[in-house]
Write a protein that holds these residues in place. Sequence first.
Motif, mmCIF file in Angstrom:
data_model
loop_
_atom_site.group_PDB
_atom_site.id
_atom_site.type_symbol
_atom_site.label_atom_id
_atom_site.label_comp_id
_atom_site.label_asym_id
_atom_site.label_seq_id
_atom_site.Cartn_x
_atom_site.Cartn_y
_atom_site.Cartn_z
ATOM 1 N N ARG A 1 0.855 -1.214 0.016
ATOM 2 C CA ARG A 1 -0.133 -0.170 -0.158
ATOM 3 C C ARG A 1 0.745 1.162 0.090
ATOM 4 N NH1 ARG A 1 -4.352 -2.292 4.397
ATOM 5 N NH2 ARG A 1 -5.493 -3.585 3.135
ATOM 6 N N ASP A 2 1.939 1.290 0.840
ATOM 7 C CA ASP A 2 2.739 2.507 0.849
ATOM 8 C C ASP A 2 4.265 2.103 1.070
ATOM 9 O OD1 ASP A 2 4.355 4.790 1.637
ATOM 10 O OD2 ASP A 2 2.413 5.456 2.646
ATOM 11 N N SER A 3 5.169 1.843 -0.127
ATOM 12 C CA SER A 3 6.471 1.344 0.031
ATOM 13 C C SER A 3 7.267 2.232 1.005
ATOM 14 C CB SER A 3 6.838 1.119 -1.435
ATOM 15 O OG SER A 3 6.973 2.573 -2.058
ATOM 16 N N THR A 4 7.104 3.398 0.834
ATOM 17 C CA THR A 4 7.922 4.304 1.742
ATOM 18 C C THR A 4 7.852 4.126 3.116
ATOM 19 O OG1 THR A 4 8.049 6.161 -0.029
ATOM 20 C CG2 THR A 4 8.729 6.758 2.189
ATOM 21 N N LEU A 5 6.448 4.155 3.583
ATOM 22 C CA LEU A 5 6.066 3.808 4.990
ATOM 23 C C LEU A 5 6.729 2.549 5.253
ATOM 24 C CD1 LEU A 5 4.712 4.734 7.724
ATOM 25 C CD2 LEU A 5 2.534 3.788 6.547
ATOM 26 N N LEU A 6 6.482 1.509 4.404
ATOM 27 C CA LEU A 6 6.940 0.138 4.958
ATOM 28 C C LEU A 6 8.273 0.261 5.202
ATOM 29 C CD1 LEU A 6 6.251 -2.817 5.259
ATOM 30 C CD2 LEU A 6 6.644 -3.064 2.809
ATOM 31 N N ARG A 7 9.023 0.697 4.099
ATOM 32 C CA ARG A 7 10.669 0.732 4.202
ATOM 33 C C ARG A 7 11.020 1.414 5.808
ATOM 34 N NH1 ARG A 7 14.965 -1.900 4.330
ATOM 35 N NH2 ARG A 7 16.991 -0.271 3.906
ATOM 36 N N GLU A 8 10.112 2.424 5.987
ATOM 37 C CA GLU A 8 10.691 3.109 7.307
ATOM 38 C C GLU A 8 10.282 2.233 8.536
ATOM 39 O OE1 GLU A 8 8.262 6.733 7.266
ATOM 40 O OE2 GLU A 8 9.576 7.854 5.647
ATOM 41 N N LYS A 9 9.096 1.398 8.521
ATOM 42 C CA LYS A 9 8.619 0.587 9.702
ATOM 43 C C LYS A 9 9.512 -0.579 9.505
ATOM 44 C CE LYS A 9 4.022 2.089 10.511
ATOM 45 N NZ LYS A 9 2.615 1.889 11.000
ATOM 46 N N ILE A 10 10.230 -1.082 8.630
ATOM 47 C CA ILE A 10 10.881 -2.284 8.535
ATOM 48 C C ILE A 10 12.392 -1.832 9.118
ATOM 49 C CG2 ILE A 10 12.634 -3.533 7.020
ATOM 50 C CD1 ILE A 10 10.289 -4.000 5.183
ATOM 51 N N LEU A 11 12.915 -0.505 8.939
ATOM 52 C CA LEU A 11 14.030 -0.090 9.693
ATOM 53 C C LEU A 11 13.759 0.106 11.171
ATOM 54 C CD1 LEU A 11 15.421 2.375 7.117
ATOM 55 C CD2 LEU A 11 16.234 0.227 7.664
ATOM 56 N N ALA A 12 12.593 0.709 11.450
ATOM 57 C CA ALA A 12 12.268 0.930 12.849
ATOM 58 C C ALA A 12 12.101 -0.456 13.628
ATOM 59 C CB ALA A 12 11.076 1.662 12.928
ATOM 60 N N LEU A 13 11.330 -1.322 13.011
ATOM 61 C CA LEU A 13 11.202 -2.601 13.732
ATOM 62 C C LEU A 13 12.684 -3.359 13.926
ATOM 63 C CD1 LEU A 13 8.264 -5.174 12.943
ATOM 64 C CD2 LEU A 13 10.474 -5.886 13.674
ATOM 65 N N SER A 14 13.375 -3.082 13.055
ATOM 66 C CA SER A 14 14.999 -3.931 13.026
ATOM 67 C C SER A 14 15.576 -3.136 14.106
ATOM 68 C CB SER A 14 15.600 -3.636 11.519
ATOM 69 O OG SER A 14 14.931 -4.172 10.650
ATOM 70 N N GLU A 15 15.679 -2.023 14.237
ATOM 71 C CA GLU A 15 16.461 -1.099 15.375
ATOM 72 C C GLU A 15 15.884 -1.458 16.613
ATOM 73 O OE1 GLU A 15 16.484 2.738 14.340
ATOM 74 O OE2 GLU A 15 17.664 2.426 12.386
ATOM 75 N N ARG A 16 14.294 -1.689 16.863
ATOM 76 C CA ARG A 16 13.743 -1.913 18.041
ATOM 77 C C ARG A 16 14.130 -3.294 18.582
ATOM 78 N NH1 ARG A 16 7.328 -2.574 18.786
ATOM 79 N NH2 ARG A 16 7.269 -3.192 20.872
ATOM 80 N N PHE A 17 13.976 -4.407 17.608
ATOM 81 C CA PHE A 17 14.294 -5.611 18.192
ATOM 82 C C PHE A 17 15.662 -6.223 18.133
ATOM 83 C CE2 PHE A 17 9.649 -5.408 18.011
ATOM 84 C CZ PHE A 17 9.000 -5.806 19.037
ATOM 85 N N ALA A 18 16.484 -5.277 17.438
ATOM 86 C CA ALA A 18 17.866 -5.947 17.084
ATOM 87 C C ALA A 18 17.839 -7.022 16.094
ATOM 88 C CB ALA A 18 18.714 -6.086 18.430
ATOM 89 N N VAL A 19 17.083 -6.977 14.987
ATOM 90 C CA VAL A 19 16.924 -8.027 14.131
ATOM 91 C C VAL A 19 17.209 -7.386 12.707
ATOM 92 C CG1 VAL A 19 15.325 -9.293 15.427
ATOM 93 C CG2 VAL A 19 14.286 -7.617 13.742
ATOM 94 N N ASP A 20 17.585 -8.124 11.921
ATOM 95 C CA ASP A 20 17.671 -7.907 10.246
ATOM 96 C C ASP A 20 16.408 -8.471 9.729
ATOM 97 O OD1 ASP A 20 20.004 -6.585 10.483
ATOM 98 O OD2 ASP A 20 20.898 -8.553 10.292
ATOM 99 N N LEU A 21 15.741 -7.567 8.991
ATOM 100 C CA LEU A 21 14.389 -7.746 8.386
ATOM 101 C C LEU A 21 14.557 -6.952 6.863
ATOM 102 C CD1 LEU A 21 11.519 -8.643 8.734
ATOM 103 C CD2 LEU A 21 10.922 -6.254 9.428
ATOM 104 N N ALA A 22 14.429 -7.805 5.672
ATOM 105 C CA ALA A 22 14.597 -7.472 4.575
ATOM 106 C C ALA A 22 13.475 -8.102 3.452
ATOM 107 C CB ALA A 22 15.813 -7.790 4.198
ATOM 108 N N LEU A 23 13.027 -7.131 2.764
ATOM 109 C CA LEU A 23 11.881 -7.536 1.689
ATOM 110 C C LEU A 23 12.362 -7.332 0.475
ATOM 111 C CD1 LEU A 23 8.704 -8.225 1.596
ATOM 112 C CD2 LEU A 23 8.397 -5.576 1.302
ATOM 113 N N GLN A 24 12.260 -8.370 -0.187
ATOM 114 C CA GLN A 24 12.363 -8.345 -1.809
ATOM 115 C C GLN A 24 11.588 -8.986 -2.823
ATOM 116 O OE1 GLN A 24 15.912 -11.055 -2.657
ATOM 117 N NE2 GLN A 24 15.955 -11.429 -0.620
ATOM 118 N N PRO A 25 11.345 -8.542 -3.986
ATOM 119 C CA PRO A 25 10.656 -9.375 -4.764
ATOM 120 C C PRO A 25 10.906 -10.939 -4.825
ATOM 121 C CG PRO A 25 11.228 -7.438 -5.861
ATOM 122 C CD PRO A 25 12.152 -7.559 -4.778
#
Length: 406
Positions: free
Chosen positions: A155-179
């Motif tokens: 729905r919103d790729s920019t917002l999704l990217r921001e939330k992926i980075l925020a979630l990664s930092e909050r939980f000290a995990v790596d989260l990566a989305l690709q086609p």
Amino acid sequence: MSQRFVVRATGAARPGQTAALGTALVSANCRLLDLSQHVAFGEVTLEALVETADDLGAMLPTAGDVFGLDCRVEAVSAKSETLWADVAKDPVWILTLMAPALSAEVMAEVGALTAEQGLTIQQVRRLSAESRLDAANSPGDAGACLEWRLSGAVRDSTLLREKILALSERFAVDLALQPADLWRRHRRLICFDMDSTLIQAEVIDELARRHGVYDEVAAITERAMRGELDFQQSFRERMSKLEGLDESVLADIAESLPLMPGLERLMGYLKRLGYRTAILSGGFTYFARYLQARLGFDEIHANELVIRDGRVTGEVQEPIIDAERKAMMLKQIVEREGWDPDQAVAVGDGANDLEMLAAAGLGVAFHAKPLVRRQAALSVSVMGLDGLLYLLGYSASDLATLSPEH
């Protein structure tokens, strides 16, 4: 009149169940239209789309008792088939979640994030070895990793990217989305920056420290980071500070350079899997050659240290390997080898790597500065370099069939 049905059979997995269910479908005069089967935690789930004029609802449950399966039969409506056809056209994505340990709370947050973006989770599978997800692994292990297969339009790729980075930092995990496209399992070239990517150091800083000019070089670097100098200007100024450095210190520095965690394991498997590997660095060929000899990189492209009479001259040999040239060299290698640009992977940590990351089919910001993490397609900030194997889609069980080269 023929009708379409979905047959769902579940039970404790054992040999012969698919054959038994198939025989039951033949007895019911079914045409098999589609089939899916998987086993998890000892339980088999077998689903078949069939068409028949017979009464499946009466026949299959009884047959299922014979081969230890609970069978359910559901009639398929025209509306359902239309919905399935529409869903089949949706984009498909791969979401890779990895860390030394993964918790149920992280699972919940990832599920909420995908739902917020209207993405349906089709499948979740473990890529890491068979150990507890929530327990930190040994230092030599590649950590815990789950791969999520998603479908739907973001729905919103920019917002999704921001939330992926925020979630990664909050939980000290790596989260990566690709086609989830064809190229993901058909990459051929992997290009790496060197300083702070392959090694845990900036070589020019180490040279400056040995020459007693570290503070002067660091001041130039700071001016460049503030935008007062571009890369080529800052490189020339820093090189001039190294004039007179004794050549004898180079070998000592090379042998003491700390490798990035996971690098040796990654290179061992990449060589076995047939990838071409290259170092594209704004650093120096002397140290790139050292890594090439030690780890087996196929080619290196970096700046030359000009040495005369056993001393570094402080001169700059053209062309300087800057951001634009890194991207150009990646494209040249792809063209020379006859590959598609999407078959290239680039890994780097600095703003000087962004053009290279953008030129590759898969650009990975590795332990990078915040600006680079925000602009790169994928980011790895917790795992070692061997986490790249998970991003390429390889599981621990896949790799267990190989013996990595050293």
